[in-house]
Scaffold this motif. Sequence first.
Motif, PDB file in Angstrom:
ATOM      1  N   VAL A  53     -32.612 199.121  79.782  1.00 13.69           N
ATOM      2  CA  VAL A  53     -33.762 199.067  78.876  1.00 13.69           C
ATOM      3  C   VAL A  53     -33.434 198.190  77.672  1.00 13.69           C
ATOM      4  O   VAL A  53     -34.238 197.336  77.255  1.00 13.69           O
ATOM      5  CB  VAL A  53     -34.158 200.489  78.433  1.00 13.69           C
ATOM      6  N   GLU A  54     -32.217 198.342  77.144  1.00 14.09           N
ATOM      7  CA  GLU A  54     -31.831 197.591  75.946  1.00 14.09           C
ATOM      8  C   GLU A  54     -31.712 196.097  76.231  1.00 14.09           C
ATOM      9  O   GLU A  54     -32.167 195.261  75.441  1.00 14.09           O
ATOM     10  CB  GLU A  54     -30.508 198.133  75.392  1.00 14.09           C
ATOM     11  N   SER A  55     -31.087 195.734  77.355  1.00 17.52           N
ATOM     12  CA  SER A  55     -30.911 194.306  77.642  1.00 17.52           C
ATOM     13  C   SER A  55     -32.245 193.632  77.959  1.00 17.52           C
ATOM     14  O   SER A  55     -32.453 192.461  77.631  1.00 17.52           O
ATOM     15  CB  SER A  55     -29.925 194.113  78.803  1.00 17.52           C
TER      16      SER A  55
ATOM     17  N   ASP B  30     -43.098 204.742  74.570  1.00 18.80           N
ATOM     18  CA  ASP B  30     -42.090 205.794  74.651  1.00 18.80           C
ATOM     19  C   ASP B  30     -41.714 206.083  76.100  1.00 18.80           C
ATOM     20  O   ASP B  30     -42.456 205.780  77.039  1.00 18.80           O
ATOM     21  CB  ASP B  30     -42.618 207.079  74.004  1.00 18.80           C
ATOM     22  N   ARG B  31     -40.572 206.690  76.264  1.00 24.34           N
ATOM     23  CA  ARG B  31     -40.080 207.228  77.539  1.00 24.34           C
ATOM     24  C   ARG B  31     -40.016 206.185  78.648  1.00 24.34           C
ATOM     25  O   ARG B  31     -40.629 206.341  79.709  1.00 24.34           O
ATOM     26  CB  ARG B  31     -40.940 208.410  77.976  1.00 24.34           C
TER      27      ARG B  31
ATOM     28  N   GLY C  61     -33.209 205.516  95.476  1.00 23.47           N
ATOM     29  CA  GLY C  61     -33.185 205.090  94.079  1.00 23.47           C
ATOM     30  C   GLY C  61     -34.556 204.598  93.692  1.00 23.47           C
ATOM     31  O   GLY C  61     -35.474 204.513  94.519  1.00 23.47           O
ATOM     32  N   ARG C  62     -34.690 204.266  92.443  1.00 25.95           N
ATOM     33  CA  ARG C  62     -35.954 203.748  91.927  1.00 25.95           C
ATOM     34  C   ARG C  62     -35.667 202.671  90.892  1.00 25.95           C
ATOM     35  O   ARG C  62     -34.693 202.744  90.139  1.00 25.95           O
ATOM     36  CB  ARG C  62     -36.761 204.864  91.268  1.00 25.95           C
ATOM     37  N   ARG C  63     -36.535 201.683  90.880  1.00 22.14           N
ATOM     38  CA  ARG C  63     -36.461 200.689  89.811  1.00 22.14           C
ATOM     39  C   ARG C  63     -36.783 201.340  88.470  1.00 22.14           C
ATOM     40  O   ARG C  63     -37.483 202.349  88.404  1.00 22.14           O
ATOM     41  CB  ARG C  63     -37.452 199.560  90.077  1.00 22.14           C
ATOM     42  N   GLY C  64     -36.270 200.735  87.406  1.00 21.84           N
ATOM     43  CA  GLY C  64     -36.641 201.186  86.083  1.00 21.84           C
ATOM     44  C   GLY C  64     -38.024 200.694  85.724  1.00 21.84           C
ATOM     45  O   GLY C  64     -38.571 199.761  86.326  1.00 21.84           O
ATOM     46  N   SER C  65     -38.612 201.325  84.721  1.00 20.54           N
ATOM     47  CA  SER C  65     -39.948 200.943  84.257  1.00 20.54           C
ATOM     48  C   SER C  65     -39.943 200.894  82.743  1.00 20.54           C
ATOM     49  O   SER C  65     -39.488 201.831  82.070  1.00 20.54           O
ATOM     50  CB  SER C  65     -40.990 201.955  84.739  1.00 20.54           C
TER      51      SER C  65
END
Length: 395
Positions: free
Chosen positions: A272-274, A308-309, A184-188
């Motif tokens: 991303v939203e939280s 973005d992205r 897995g990977r952490r979000g960025s």
Amino acid sequence: MTLPSDPVANLAALIRCPSVTPADGGALDALQAMLAPLGAVCEQVAFAEKGTPEVNNLYARLGTGRPHLMFAGHTDVVPPGDESAWRHPPFAARIDGGEMFGRGAVDMKGGIACFLAALARYVERNGPPPGSVSFLITGDEEGPAVNGTVKLLEWAAARGERWDAAIVGEPTCRETLGDTLKIGRRGSLSGTLTVIGRQGHVAYPHLADNPVRGLLTLAEALLSVPFDAGTDDFPPTNLEITSIDVGNPAVNVIPARAVASFNLRFNELWSVESLKAEIGRRLERASREARLRPGHAAPIAFEVEWRDRPSPVFLTRDRQLVGTLSASVAAVTGRRPELSTTGGTSDARFIKDYCPVVELGLVGQTMHMVDERVPLAALEALTRIYLRFLEDWFA
């Protein structure tokens, strides 16, 4: 017809293609030529988007049935930098002291060369696999990642392609081959914080509002309180301020605004939203409780612009994929890999929307460096790991 079963020869052919992103440098043609003796059906596809360079990509498939295993990677490489600083020319694929030198040797033409060799050996031993193996290879991983894997996946899926599992051949290992398997990977998430003040002369501060004071206050609000303590599968969420700028060449002028860029790497406790909401709460609270200068009544004025992205967090829990590949590593190296989610982002963040995905490749200690290189013994060992996985997974 000779099959591409030698990872050293495969890698040499790929390194000799100067595929500095977004240029192809002939790398995809070289790979397609090596896939042809296996009977793979290959197609190169170019994608473009306004403001980004056009990028060539390759999709190849051997077989038509299920299960369907995808191998994903990229042939584009980062620039070599000062070529005179290299011990050997960066696109010569020279062998010295049991190592092959060249840009992309580790990141990640080496992984592609080994998986190709493993598939060739599988076919030599067993004939075509009782299912399908596909190669999803981009030329845009080291670039903006806009016209590569994400579009190639959409293109292939629209044609009816479906996958049961995927391996990304990024250089995942830290010190020894097989010590790390990425599941897995952490979000960025990246953003820019701008604090708005009032320009003025430093000798008359009461007539100005120095935004640097407010920026330091708001930055402290982002950095001082931990976001979480981490989870069983991920380290704690972390925010880093990556730049601070006021665009001010004068020492006697209070600037009108101050800007800071920041990036978060986050675990599965956040979306991303939280995270955006939490950042907003911290900044709003700090802006009301502090001022640009004591005696000023107005809250700190600020703006946040999100890049973005963003990359979502993900974790692969597919027991067959993770278990089989871990066992393959253990069979070749004598030790089971650590299951990890550390490091930066990769194209696995796109693939996880289509099938379970893990990452396993070479040791990454020399990637992006002058004299990037890989031991020939490591190429052979990784080929054997991939071969063992193919035999066990299709069994």
